[in-house]
Motif scaffolding. Structure first.
Motif, PDB file in Angstrom:
ATOM      1  N   ARG A   2       3.956   1.275  -6.150  1.00 59.97           N
ATOM      2  CA  ARG A   2       4.457  -0.061  -6.469  1.00 59.97           C
ATOM      3  C   ARG A   2       3.277  -0.891  -6.947  1.00 59.97           C
ATOM      4  NH1 ARG A   2       8.959  -2.843  -3.665  1.00 59.97           N
ATOM      5  NH2 ARG A   2       9.949  -1.213  -4.900  1.00 59.97           N
ATOM      6  N   VAL A   3       3.406  -1.427  -8.158  1.00 62.83           N
ATOM      7  CA  VAL A   3       2.363  -2.244  -8.770  1.00 62.83           C
ATOM      8  C   VAL A   3       2.945  -3.640  -8.935  1.00 62.83           C
ATOM      9  CG1 VAL A   3       0.817  -2.510 -10.731  1.00 62.83           C
ATOM     10  CG2 VAL A   3       1.514  -0.211  -9.997  1.00 62.83           C
ATOM     11  N   HIS A  46      -1.201   3.339   1.444  1.00 67.89           N
ATOM     12  CA  HIS A  46      -2.558   2.995   0.996  1.00 67.89           C
ATOM     13  C   HIS A  46      -2.460   2.016  -0.177  1.00 67.89           C
ATOM     14  CE1 HIS A  46      -6.893   3.594   0.837  1.00 67.89           C
ATOM     15  NE2 HIS A  46      -6.769   3.472  -0.467  1.00 67.89           N
ATOM     16  N   THR A  47      -3.285   0.984  -0.136  1.00 68.49           N
ATOM     17  CA  THR A  47      -3.208  -0.107  -1.114  1.00 68.49           C
ATOM     18  C   THR A  47      -4.581  -0.398  -1.687  1.00 68.49           C
ATOM     19  OG1 THR A  47      -1.387  -1.078   0.132  1.00 68.49           O
ATOM     20  CG2 THR A  47      -2.493  -2.524  -1.434  1.00 68.49           C
ATOM     21  N   MET A  48      -4.602  -0.713  -2.980  1.00 71.16           N
ATOM     22  CA  MET A  48      -5.817  -1.160  -3.660  1.00 71.16           C
ATOM     23  C   MET A  48      -5.443  -2.285  -4.620  1.00 71.16           C
ATOM     24  SD  MET A  48      -8.088   2.229  -4.385  1.00 71.16           S
ATOM     25  CE  MET A  48      -9.614   1.307  -4.356  1.00 71.16           C
ATOM     26  N   ILE A  49      -6.459  -2.978  -5.091  1.00 77.74           N
ATOM     27  CA  ILE A  49      -6.276  -3.983  -6.130  1.00 77.74           C
ATOM     28  C   ILE A  49      -6.684  -3.373  -7.458  1.00 77.74           C
ATOM     29  CG2 ILE A  49      -7.080  -6.203  -7.044  1.00 77.74           C
ATOM     30  CD1 ILE A  49      -5.287  -6.537  -4.618  1.00 77.74           C
ATOM     31  N   PHE A  50      -5.846  -3.554  -8.467  1.00 80.86           N
ATOM     32  CA  PHE A  50      -6.180  -3.166  -9.835  1.00 80.86           C
ATOM     33  C   PHE A  50      -6.479  -4.455 -10.584  1.00 80.86           C
ATOM     34  CE2 PHE A  50      -4.478  -2.494 -14.249  1.00 80.86           C
ATOM     35  CZ  PHE A  50      -5.477  -1.650 -14.692  1.00 80.86           C
ATOM     36  N   LEU A  51      -7.695  -4.567 -11.093  1.00 83.00           N
ATOM     37  CA  LEU A  51      -8.109  -5.732 -11.867  1.00 83.00           C
ATOM     38  C   LEU A  51      -8.207  -5.325 -13.327  1.00 83.00           C
ATOM     39  CD1 LEU A  51      -9.213  -8.591 -12.348  1.00 83.00           C
ATOM     40  CD2 LEU A  51     -11.442  -7.773 -11.556  1.00 83.00           C
ATOM     41  N   PHE A  52      -7.422  -5.988 -14.163  1.00 78.75           N
ATOM     42  CA  PHE A  52      -7.425  -5.718 -15.597  1.00 78.75           C
ATOM     43  C   PHE A  52      -7.902  -6.968 -16.324  1.00 78.75           C
ATOM     44  CE2 PHE A  52      -5.192  -5.816 -19.741  1.00 78.75           C
ATOM     45  CZ  PHE A  52      -5.788  -4.711 -20.313  1.00 78.75           C
ATOM     46  N   ARG A  58      -1.554  -5.633  -7.103  1.00 76.92           N
ATOM     47  CA  ARG A  58      -1.638  -4.898  -5.843  1.00 76.92           C
ATOM     48  C   ARG A  58      -0.913  -3.576  -6.049  1.00 76.92           C
ATOM     49  NH1 ARG A  58      -2.705  -6.504  -0.204  1.00 76.92           N
ATOM     50  NH2 ARG A  58      -3.552  -8.322  -1.248  1.00 76.92           N
ATOM     51  N   VAL A  59      -1.602  -2.465  -5.803  1.00 77.34           N
ATOM     52  CA  VAL A  59      -1.060  -1.132  -6.030  1.00 77.34           C
ATOM     53  C   VAL A  59      -0.948  -0.432  -4.677  1.00 77.34           C
ATOM     54  CG1 VAL A  59      -1.349   1.050  -7.254  1.00 77.34           C
ATOM     55  CG2 VAL A  59      -2.237  -1.066  -8.269  1.00 77.34           C
ATOM     56  N   ARG A  60       0.282  -0.038  -4.314  1.00 73.09           N
ATOM     57  CA  ARG A  60       0.531   0.579  -3.005  1.00 73.09           C
ATOM     58  C   ARG A  60       1.316   1.874  -3.189  1.00 73.09           C
ATOM     59  NH1 ARG A  60       4.987  -0.246   0.447  1.00 73.09           N
ATOM     60  NH2 ARG A  60       5.585  -1.997  -0.872  1.00 73.09           N
ATOM     61  N   LEU A  61       0.866   2.916  -2.526  1.00 73.60           N
ATOM     62  CA  LEU A  61       1.564   4.200  -2.585  1.00 73.60           C
ATOM     63  C   LEU A  61       2.839   4.116  -1.750  1.00 73.60           C
ATOM     64  CD1 LEU A  61       1.843   7.143  -3.397  1.00 73.60           C
ATOM     65  CD2 LEU A  61       0.340   7.740  -1.490  1.00 73.60           C
ATOM     66  N   LEU A  62       3.993   4.275  -2.427  1.00 70.09           N
ATOM     67  CA  LEU A  62       5.289   4.241  -1.737  1.00 70.09           C
ATOM     68  C   LEU A  62       5.666   5.606  -1.167  1.00 70.09           C
ATOM     69  CD1 LEU A  62       7.472   2.102  -4.185  1.00 70.09           C
ATOM     70  CD2 LEU A  62       6.320   1.355  -2.090  1.00 70.09           C
ATOM     71  N   ARG A  63       5.510   6.653  -2.003  1.00 71.08           N
ATOM     72  CA  ARG A  63       5.883   7.993  -1.544  1.00 71.08           C
ATOM     73  C   ARG A  63       5.389   9.042  -2.533  1.00 71.08           C
ATOM     74  NH1 ARG A  63      10.245   5.294  -3.242  1.00 71.08           N
ATOM     75  NH2 ARG A  63      11.539   6.129  -4.888  1.00 71.08           N
ATOM     76  N   GLN A  64       5.382  10.284  -2.067  1.00 72.37           N
ATOM     77  CA  GLN A  64       5.109  11.391  -2.964  1.00 72.37           C
ATOM     78  C   GLN A  64       6.370  12.235  -3.053  1.00 72.37           C
ATOM     79  OE1 GLN A  64       1.534  12.781  -0.552  1.00 72.37           O
ATOM     80  NE2 GLN A  64       2.518  14.719  -1.026  1.00 72.37           N
ATOM     81  N   VAL A  65       6.622  12.727  -4.245  1.00 69.92           N
ATOM     82  CA  VAL A  65       7.825  13.505  -4.510  1.00 69.92           C
ATOM     83  C   VAL A  65       7.443  14.722  -5.336  1.00 69.92           C
ATOM     84  CG1 VAL A  65       9.399  11.527  -4.353  1.00 69.92           C
ATOM     85  CG2 VAL A  65       8.381  12.111  -6.544  1.00 69.92           C
ATOM     86  N   THR A  66       8.386  15.644  -5.457  1.00 68.17           N
ATOM     87  CA  THR A  66       8.148  16.848  -6.249  1.00 68.17           C
ATOM     88  C   THR A  66       8.392  16.546  -7.721  1.00 68.17           C
ATOM     89  OG1 THR A  66       8.819  18.220  -4.391  1.00 68.17           O
ATOM     90  CG2 THR A  66       8.814  19.256  -6.558  1.00 68.17           C
ATOM     91  N   LYS A  67       7.503  17.019  -8.533  1.00 68.84           N
ATOM     92  CA  LYS A  67       7.597  16.856  -9.982  1.00 68.84           C
ATOM     93  C   LYS A  67       8.870  17.524 -10.502  1.00 68.84           C
ATOM     94  CE  LYS A  67       4.668  17.862 -13.964  1.00 68.84           C
ATOM     95  NZ  LYS A  67       3.376  18.421 -14.343  1.00 68.84           N
TER      96      LYS A  67
END
Length: 137
Positions: A10-11, A98-104, A113-122
């Protein structure tokens, strides 16, 4: 993590959290590719420097490690700053939440704010990265 996994992140605009894009990206892709996807999802041209930062407030953003910047790939980064082209998304976002800031664009200062929601199968025959959900303009 299996090589056939993707991550859904989620961004959200830092000061307008109701405006977001959920982006699915292959776990093995670089932060550079994630940055391209974020910028495209919000309708920007990919023509400015950027970075991913552990510090989640403006005061901590540039001081906390790890941090990843395009400048590291251009040979102009400060000591301890890591590459966005050599670092995989899964290395940066190792666990759900896990969350990080993306600065553009350091001049205009677009913070996301970039947060990992989930991992899924390709999924076969799906083109990644892709936007899987969006809210706001």
């Amino acid at each position: 993590m299996p090589q056939n996994d993707t991550l859904i992140l989620r961004v959200a605009l830092e000061h307008e959290k109701s405006i977001y894009r959920d982006i699915e990206v292959e776990a093995s892709k670089s932060l550079y590719k994630l940055a391209e996807a974020i910028v495209a999802a919000f309708g920007f041209d990919f023509d400015h420097a950027f970075g991913f930062y552990s510090g989640l407030t403006p005061a901590k953003m540039m001081r906390e490690h790890p941090k990843y910047e395009l400048f590291a790939d251009m040979g102009g980064a400060n000591a301890g700053v890591l590459s966005v082209k050599k670092t995989k998304v899964i290395q940066t976002f190792p666990a759900v939440g896990h969350t990080m800031i993306f600065l553009f664009d350091y001049g205009d200062g677009w913070h996301f704010r970039v947060r990992l929601l989930r991992q899924v199968t390709k999924v076969a025959k799906v083109r990644y990265p892709r936007v899987v959900a969006r809210q706001g303009e």
